[in-house]
Design an enzyme around this catalytic site. Structure first.
Site, PDB file in Angstrom:
ATOM      1  N   GLU A  74       0.751  -1.189   0.024  1.00  0.00           N
ATOM      2  CA  GLU A  74      -0.065   0.025   0.020  1.00  0.00           C
ATOM      3  C   GLU A  74       0.958   1.358   0.004  1.00  0.00           C
ATOM      4  OE1 GLU A  74      -2.801   0.615   3.023  1.00  0.00           O
ATOM      5  OE2 GLU A  74      -3.031  -1.556   3.314  1.00  0.00           O
ATOM      6  N   GLU A 124     -13.812   5.672  -1.146  1.00  0.00           N
ATOM      7  CA  GLU A 124     -14.762   4.623  -0.507  1.00  0.00           C
ATOM      8  C   GLU A 124     -15.501   5.468   0.509  1.00  0.00           C
ATOM      9  OE1 GLU A 124     -13.333   0.646   0.770  1.00  0.00           O
ATOM     10  OE2 GLU A 124     -11.374   1.783   0.035  1.00  0.00           O
ATOM     11  N   LYS A 167     -16.392   4.597   4.454  1.00  0.00           N
ATOM     12  CA  LYS A 167     -15.264   4.397   5.410  1.00  0.00           C
ATOM     13  C   LYS A 167     -15.589   5.403   6.424  1.00  0.00           C
ATOM     14  CE  LYS A 167     -11.196   3.291   4.467  1.00  0.00           C
ATOM     15  NZ  LYS A 167      -9.625   3.209   4.167  1.00  0.00           N
ATOM     16  N   GLU A 225      -9.891   9.360   4.898  1.00  0.00           N
ATOM     17  CA  GLU A 225     -10.313   8.014   4.635  1.00  0.00           C
ATOM     18  C   GLU A 225     -10.964   7.713   3.400  1.00  0.00           C
ATOM     19  OE1 GLU A 225      -8.952   5.171   6.510  1.00  0.00           O
ATOM     20  OE2 GLU A 225      -7.621   6.928   7.112  1.00  0.00           O
TER      21      GLU A 225
END
Length: 451
Positions: free
Chosen positions: A265, A316, A319, A325
């Site tokens: 990541e 997303e 989240k 985030e």
């Protein structure tokens, strides 16, 4: 995703690399495919990645059978993740064989499963039960795969860089693993990787722990002040290379510098609750990460190329936590790019449903920003004209102003171009600027800097 590691002040003296142009079409890069939000079904995601992008691998955070079925066939490999809570049970060999039978064998080899990551950032959790069972679970899963005749799936685990005990002397060559984890946990894991020819997977995030006064250092942007490692005399120009070489130095100190490293990541959010998150900064960071994964090593590993998985595929919206985030994605849920890093085939693309513009977002607002490809000279000309003849107050982009940081021609130009666009009726013509402006649907405001 990695949490903020301990202070990395040793690295914050280094500065940003000069950006080099990427080829029009980029080959071979992976992405992390998270699913927390109102996102398209896996079959549409798989079709989009295979037909519209040059992405060749995805990493998922579970073993979702719908995703594994969707990626059956050639084109894209998959990294699956054992949920953290399953690790203690997999320290039992019989349970590991059952796990492989249930989660790998029904899909392999139709789906090219490349790695099994046993949990994610387990040492960061501080859970001694999971930590003590991590390597036994990895060994048992590897044995279960071999027993089942599966020899092309490697077993690894992803580590946050909180495993590094950063030295205050500022030298990546002095990077070492934390005492207690070095010989007791990580050395046996590295020995396992060497024996099984599996990679040591790390999650290096310059975003966590950088100096807010030195954002350029974290995102590869010039100008920079080159700094030498006092022991190797190697020159470091960015934080990412220093993190990678600190990890390599820690591995080498234990005698495992030959073990392959995979970047599980890394990324940069395009929005957060601070001014250093922007479309420009995220694109700049990820373009350089892609470049490094394919064409450029580090000062201590100049000949290595690192298999890399960008975080992440989608924004997303489901989240929890701070704004960042929900804004790590390369794409929106309709497959339109959040920003362009060259991964779309033929420079543009869309999903199986409709083509997508370059920088859209599902909102009713409209903003004008500098177009990628516009030169600094063109954008400075826009600033000069808007601030002298366009009737716009340019104090916010002056030193001490709310939009001075990040201090770059592109961000300053975007602010004044948008101010002019908003004042003149938000028509497409008022954002043309001789072809250097583009109308977008996502608000580029950051922190106190309001567009």
């Amino acid at each position: 995703m990695a949490k903020a590691p301990p202070s990395i002040s040793l690295l914050l003296l280094l500065s940003a690399a000069v950006f080099l142009a990427l080829p029009a079409v980029i080959s071979a890069i992976g992405v992390n495919y998270g699913t927390l939000g109102n996102l398209p079904p896996p079959n549409e995601v798989a079709n989009f990645l295979k037909t519209q992008t040059s992405i060749d691998s995805v990493k998922i955070f579970n073993v979702d059978p719908n995703i594994l079925r969707a990626f059956a066939g050639p084109g894209i490999s998959v990294v699956v993740t054992v949920p953290n809570g399953d690790i203690p049970a997999l320290a039992n060999g019989r349970q590991a064989r059952r796990w492989v039978s249930a989660n790998i064998l029904p899909f392999h080899p139709q789906t090219k499963i490349k790695y099994i990551s046993v949990g994610n950032e387990i040492l960061l959790t501080g859970d001694n039960n999971m930590i003590s069972n991590l390597l036994p679970a990895m060994r048992n899963l590897n044995k279960a795969l071999v027993r089942a005749g599966v020899r092309d799936v490697k077993v690894t685990t992803a580590h946050s860089l909180n495993i590094i005990a950063y030295d205050l002397n500022g030298a990546p060559s002095s990077g070492r693993f934390r005492p207690g984890w070095d010989k007791g946990v990580l050395a046996p894991i590295l020995a396992y990787h060497r024996r099984t020819k599996s990679p040591f997977m790390i999650n290096p995030y310059p975003y966590f722990g950088f100096d807010p006064k030195n954002v350029n250092f974290a995102i590869f942007r010039s100008p920079y002040k080159a700094v030498r490692d006092p022991f190797t005399h190697k020159i470091y120009t960015n934080m990412y290379d220093a993190l990678m070489d600190s990890t390599y130095s820690a591995m080498k100190a234990l005698g495992y510098g030959d073990v392959n490293i995979v970047v599980g990541e890394t990324g940069w959010p395009s929005a957060c609750d601070a001014p250093w998150c922007s479309l420009e900064n995220a694109a700049w960071f990820n373009k350089n990460i892609i470049k490094r994964s394919q064409r450029q090593g580090t000062p201590l590993m100049p000949n290595r190329r690192f298999e890399t998985y960008i975080f992440g595929l989608f924004n997303e919206e489901g989240k929890p936590g701070p704004t960042a985030e929900r804004n790590w994605g390369l794409f929106h849920s309709d497959f339109s790019p959040v920003y362009d890093v060259g991964l779309l085939r033929n420079g543009q693309g869309g999903g199986g449903r409709r083509p997508a513009p370059a920088l859209p977002a599902p909102t009713g607002g409209k903003w004008c920003v500098a177009k990628w490809g516009a030169s600094d000279a063109q954008l400075q000309g826009n600033i000069d004209w808007v601030c002298s003849q366009g009737g716009i107050d340019c104090k916010p982009i002056q030193a001490g102003g709310s939009c001075f940081n990040p201090n770059s021609v592109r961000t300053h130009a975007s602010f004044v171009m948008n101010a002019y666009f908003q004042r003149n009726g938000r028509t497409d013509g008022s954002c043309n600027f001789s072809g250097t402006g583009v109308v977008v649907g996502n608000n580029p405001s950051n922190g106190a800097c309001r567009y």
